[in-house]
Design a protein around this motif. Structure first.
Motif: not given
Length: 195
Positions: A9-19, A158-163, A176-181
């Motif tokens: 992935x581009x992980x742009x940004x990485x989010x809780x859905x990825x984890x 249904x979480x996306x980096x675009x959103x 709270x849609x992206x990991x802590x930090x």
């Protein structure tokens, strides 16, 4: 032989859905490790919308630091861009002969895999684990004949980096849609027009 799941992935940004997906795949596929393969430039993505590659790599490091079975793979940073998955997989097989690698992709990618570079080789030579994505039902994919493609009945998120990027650029608080930090990293580095 270690079983490694590859989440490209581009992980742009990485989010809780990825984890959440990586966690589910590790336990239910199962895999010994999940490697997050950060792509400096995906040929299907607009380069202008990408945060700097190093920033995206650092966000993945922040997001995965508490799970020792999650690893970061920056191999594509040393390969020509744009990044073609088939080349990355070949290099990984050569570099880590004691590992068995399986790609983890969404049903949206599977339904469009014929647009990928060397897709016939990809489908023939590499293990692929497919998870459902909203709006891309797996019933539409002809994988019944494939020996390399398996379906992972993961929860649909249904979480996306675009959103997240769009929300942050509009001044929304999406901690709270992206990991802590990661949220603090985005704000501190003023990524995605955050102020």
């Amino acid at each position: 032989m270690h079983q490694i799941g590859l989440l490209f992935g581009s992980f742009n940004p990485i989010h809780v859905g990825h984890l959440a997906l990586a966690n589910f795949a590790m336990e239910y596929a199962p895999f010994d490790q999940i490697w997050f393969v950060v792509s400096p430039h995906n040929p299907f993505k607009d380069r202008k919308a990408l945060a700097p590659a190093q920033s995206r790599l650092e966000m993945v490091a922040i997001a995965t630091k508490e799970e020792p079975r999650f690893k970061i793979c920056d191999l594509e940073f040393s390969l020509p861009t744009p990044s073609y998955t088939i080349n990355t997989l070949q290099k990984l097989k050569e570099s880590y002969p004691d590992n068995h690698f399986s790609m983890i992709i969404g049903s949206d990618n599977l339904l469009n895999i014929d647009r990928w570079h060397d897709s016939h080789r990809l489908l023939k030579e590499h293990s692929i684990l497919v998870y459902p994505r909203p709006g891309f039902p797996l019933e539409n994919a002809d994988i019944t004949h494939s020996k390399t493609v398996k379906v992972l009945k993961a929860p649909v998120l249904e979480i996306s980096s675009t959103l997240i990027r769009e929300g942050i650029s509009e001044g929304k608080q999406l901690r709270f849609l992206v990991p802590s930090g990661v949220y603090d990293y985005i704000k501190n580095n003023r990524l995605y027009n955050s102020t």
